[in-house]
Design a protein around this motif. Sequence first.
Motif, short mmCIF file in Angstrom:
data_model
loop_
_atom_site.label_atom_id
_atom_site.label_comp_id
_atom_site.label_asym_id
_atom_site.label_seq_id
_atom_site.Cartn_x
_atom_site.Cartn_y
_atom_site.Cartn_z
N LEU A 1 0.88 -1.18 0.00
CA LEU A 1 0.00 0.00 0.00
C LEU A 1 0.91 1.21 0.00
O LEU A 1 1.52 1.55 1.02
N VAL B 1 -1.16 5.33 0.30
CA VAL B 1 -2.61 5.24 0.12
C VAL B 1 -3.32 6.23 1.04
O VAL B 1 -3.03 6.30 2.25
N ARG B 2 -4.22 6.98 0.47
CA ARG B 2 -5.00 7.97 1.22
C ARG B 2 -6.44 7.90 0.75
O ARG B 2 -6.70 8.04 -0.45
N ASP C 1 1.01 3.60 4.41
CA ASP C 1 2.14 3.29 3.53
C ASP C 1 2.86 2.11 4.15
O ASP C 1 3.57 2.26 5.15
N LEU D 1 -11.15 0.65 2.91
CA LEU D 1 -9.81 0.26 2.47
C LEU D 1 -9.86 -1.06 1.70
O LEU D 1 -9.23 -1.20 0.64
N ALA E 1 -9.78 7.84 -3.52
CA ALA E 1 -8.52 7.25 -3.03
C ALA E 1 -7.36 7.72 -3.89
O ALA E 1 -7.50 7.94 -5.10
N GLU E 2 -6.23 7.88 -3.23
CA GLU E 2 -4.97 8.19 -3.90
C GLU E 2 -3.95 7.13 -3.50
O GLU E 2 -4.13 6.40 -2.53
N GLY E 3 -2.85 7.07 -4.25
CA GLY E 3 -1.80 6.12 -3.95
C GLY E 3 -1.86 4.90 -4.85
O GLY E 3 -2.69 4.81 -5.76
N ARG E 4 -0.98 3.93 -4.57
CA ARG E 4 -0.85 2.76 -5.42
C ARG E 4 -1.01 1.48 -4.61
O ARG E 4 -0.67 1.43 -3.43
N ILE E 5 -1.50 0.46 -5.29
CA ILE E 5 -1.57 -0.88 -4.73
C ILE E 5 -0.67 -1.76 -5.58
O ILE E 5 -0.85 -1.84 -6.80
N THR F 1 -3.43 -1.00 -9.15
CA THR F 1 -4.30 0.09 -8.72
C THR F 1 -5.49 0.27 -9.64
O THR F 1 -6.62 0.51 -9.18
#
Length: 209
Positions: free
Chosen positions: A7, A10-11, A23, A45, A59-63, A71
């Motif tokens: 994660l 991730v936000r 994170d 989540l 959501a922001e960030g990467r998976i 993502t």
Amino acid sequence: MSLGLGLKDVRITLEGRELLALDCMIAPGEVLTVMGPSGSGKSTLLSFVAGFLTAPFTAEGRIELNGADITDAAPELRHVGLLFQDPMLFPHLNVGGNLLFGMPPGGRARATAAGEALARFGLDGFMDRDPATLSGGQASRVALLRLLLSEPKAALLDEPFSKLDRHLRGDIRRFTFERLRDAGLPSILVTHDPEDAEAAGGPVVELAI
């Protein structure tokens, strides 16, 4: 290649209000427990990781899963297994049909593999059973087995023990975490129960509203 579920920054927000920020890297066989009151973003989540997040959440960030960025992948292409509060077995299929539903193609060998797996789970001879005849503990084991036989690369658990009778909860909890570790699946557990977190044995994130 980094094995596990990542994660990355991730936000998750709800109408501009931040619910959570994470994170972290979840190693193969490790369980990240996410705790917090209702409305804190726990299940949201899981929806983001599984690919089901919808408005008004953003959501922001990467998976990342085993080094691949998932993502923006479609849910069915993420190879993420889900386990819920209810076993959610298909009532129109017998136990064997439920297991075969999620398994990769493989002809008759699939049925043999499903039967052997049931025996290992203490459910020998259950292939033709109606899900309605199963006890709570039996249904939970079938749901977990269905997840594992679908060959996921990660698992998401949304309060999977909360509706079990207390005398069953400890045994099913131990059984579940042992199988996830044996399968080497990085997992996220959402729960209100500190005993779940203790049994999972991994890192714990506590959310607040």
